[in-house]
Design an enzyme around this catalytic site. Sequence first.
Site, short mmCIF file in Angstrom:
data_model
loop_
_atom_site.label_atom_id
_atom_site.label_comp_id
_atom_site.label_asym_id
_atom_site.label_seq_id
_atom_site.Cartn_x
_atom_site.Cartn_y
_atom_site.Cartn_z
N CYS A 40 -65.83 -64.56 -53.51
CA CYS A 40 -66.38 -64.54 -54.87
C CYS A 40 -67.69 -65.31 -54.96
O CYS A 40 -68.68 -64.81 -55.48
CB CYS A 40 -65.35 -65.08 -55.85
SG CYS A 40 -63.95 -63.95 -56.04
N HIS A 41 -67.68 -66.58 -54.51
CA HIS A 41 -68.88 -67.39 -54.63
C HIS A 41 -69.20 -68.14 -53.36
O HIS A 41 -70.01 -69.06 -53.38
CB HIS A 41 -68.75 -68.37 -55.81
CG HIS A 41 -68.36 -67.69 -57.08
ND1 HIS A 41 -67.07 -67.72 -57.55
CD2 HIS A 41 -69.06 -66.91 -57.95
CE1 HIS A 41 -66.99 -67.01 -58.66
NE2 HIS A 41 -68.19 -66.50 -58.93
N GLY A 42 -68.51 -67.80 -52.25
CA GLY A 42 -68.91 -68.32 -50.94
C GLY A 42 -68.31 -69.65 -50.54
O GLY A 42 -68.83 -70.29 -49.63
#
Lengths: 182, 259, 423
Positions: free
Chosen positions: A146-148
């Site tokens: 999703c955001h790393g």
Amino acid sequence: MADTLASPPPEQPETRRDFLVLVTVSFAAIGVGAVVWPFISSMNPSRDVLALASTDAELGAIAEGQAVTVMWRGKPVFIRHRTAAEIQEARAVPMGDLKDPATDQSRVQRDAWLIVVGICTHLGCVPLGQKPTDNRGTYGGWFCPCHGSQYDTSGRIRQGPAPSNLLVPTYTFLSDDKIRIG
Amino acid sequence: MKLSIKAAALGAALGAALLLAPLTVRAAEGEIELPKVHFSFDGIFGSFDRASAQRGLQVYKEVCSACHGMHLLSYRNLVDLGLTPEQATAVAASFNITDGPNDEGEMFERPGRLSDRFHNPYPNANAARAANNGALPPDLSVITKAREGGAEYVHAILTGFRDPPPGFAMGDGMHYNAYFPGHQIAMPPILNPDQVTYGDHTPATVDQMARDVATFLTWAAEPELEQRRTMGVKIILFLVVLAGLTYAVKRKVWSDIPH
Amino acid sequence: MAIGLHDSDLKNPVLRWVDQRLPIFSMMQKEYGTFPTPKNFNYFWNFGALAMVTLAVMILTGVFLAMNYTAHTSMAFDSVERIMRDVNYGWLLRYIHMNGASMFFIVVYIHIFRGMYYGSYKAPRELLWMSGVVIFLLMMATAFMGYVLPWGQMSFWGATVITNLFSAFPLIGDSIVTWLWGGFSVDNPTLNRFFSLHYLLPFVIAGVVFLHIAALHITGSNNPLGIEPKGPQDTIPFHPYYTVKDSFGMVVYLIVFAILVFFIPNYLGHPDNYIPANPLVTPPHIVPEWYFLPFYAILRAVPDKLGGVLMMFGSIALLFVLPWLDGSPVRSMRFRPWARPFFLLWVVAVVVLGYVGGKPAEEPFVTISRFAAAYYFAYFLVILPLLARLERPLPLPESISRPVLHGGGPLPAGAAAKPMEKA
């Protein structure tokens, strides 16, 4: 004979009346407050939801290097049978490198078995890394698409926006082959 | 102020009619009079005699649970009856619960846990009927609320088995009971003296076991009873005080109006 | 003051800004603050406010119960028991809602009897009365459907009996029943739609209550003397006099409510409804909740199925036209010495009907129900119209203030009594 509305009573009785009204209104307000609580409380988790809901998991079939996902209280729990290399990697990390410092020893009961709740502590996605073909990120643990956010072989946050390590749930070893989560 | 006498009379008549109305329905159900039994939870301030309820649980476990389920209760509820979590866990573990499917897709049996609902002796109603001559042993979770007479009724049934009076035609497989509507019940006389050995050495007469079971079943049907009554006392006392206060305010406010 | 803004009297600048655009504060001040109300209300006039409070309590508890209730035949009964056992204060919400229904009908029946005794249904309050009858009908529909939701034996069989009544109508009857059921018997579709409608109707009731109060505020309230206020000497502002009196009445009402909820919560109910619904086993005596018993008795009094249905609905439909059946120009039965005993006898007839409604349909109850039902209808169709023409009422007092200042009751013989006032 037209009666007009009675003129306001003289000062003294009015003060007494105001005090009585104040006491009555305060008393009633306590009642109203008491009435509100059951409604709010009824929306809290009910007793059957709170009841010790636990999940048993079999470990025998999980080979070294493999991982399995089980559901517990509606959430995924990652069970990873760690290799010696993964354990060593986890132990070797200096505390200073960690955003949320925690020793690997404090996060496992038995070295080979890492058990963490599979929910990214950033915004709640389920990180990749359970399957050998998954992208496990740079640290050999899990990678949240999703955001790393990236987690290491102890489930600790190493990179990315997540603020804390993957949560370790309460669990017990019922036998060498079986754990009870929750 | 003249009208208030009429108003009071009308109100009293209405009130009496409303209060008595349910009794008319009750009387219609059947004229079998139940023997009066005093229970610890009778009256406004009554509460559950926990020792009696726990003995009743023992009777349920050892005698009734063979045929009667209580599927609305969970084993964790027994902690409210005064059992320690360990004791409750032991009770749960003494029953086998069907769980599954496992990874092979099969259902399996395992010992009960605190979070489980009470074990049902039969998998479904048809199996229950097949094992009991066509009769369905009712679930006992709310039985004292589901029968006219409540706990007294349960006690009466359990102690009411008699020989049928001469000339009374008994159906096949039925048993005469003095207090069961119609006097024929499919359940055999199930309680016998000393059938259960009580942990606290209370003599296990049929009457004692019946009382204890009735207490246990009332608790099972109304676990909130004690909290409900305590709250009721507090709330009504509060309201009585508030009624006095509001009446005083009303009189004060109205003192300047001739009425 | 710019064009298009309401002319507000409020001082507080924030409240004034709101009030100029949506005059809720002015409206509250006018309708519930200064509203001129007859000064001679007795406590029978509290019951409208009590009904409104009960409606609010029912909606509030109902919404919270609906958070945990499952409207499916396989889960409904168990979901209610889960509310009783596992939901925090679930037992309290359930018992308040269950006994609140009974309290609602107690309050509304007394409210209706007040209206009938004091002639509150007469001109110019006909629509006020008729909107009230609409509210009563909606209440009955709501209560009927609500009772089905726990899916106990009485829920199921009560629903079966009452919905089957519609098959009495010739030609279309069976289609109506199938349509109501959504199937060929009371089953899951029926339960689901009853839940949906049970959630909806209370808000419809709230809307009609708004109309009911709006109508009231056009004509003003009636009062125990049945004569119109002549001027400010006969009225007082609603606040603080009746806000305070209604508050006291409300506390007494709550005490009665609390006794039911906390000490005898199942007293007005039927034990059979704690048995899960079984379509194969009919309870020995199917009885509706107590507040339906008088109408149930009327239904069973008529030997013919369609006749019974028509008479039952007719007994309520008759209420609609009461303003036109009773032509007496005198409102309050305080001044109608002939009508009064007939009315009180009518109340007794309703109570008797309620009593026999709960009994099995055997003698002597059937005969009693027929006499009581006959009197019920005769009161509206024969007695009231006749009395309008034949009765000689007592002389009415001059005004509301007059009897108060002179110690109450009709004027002494010497004083000049105003001739009968046109209603």
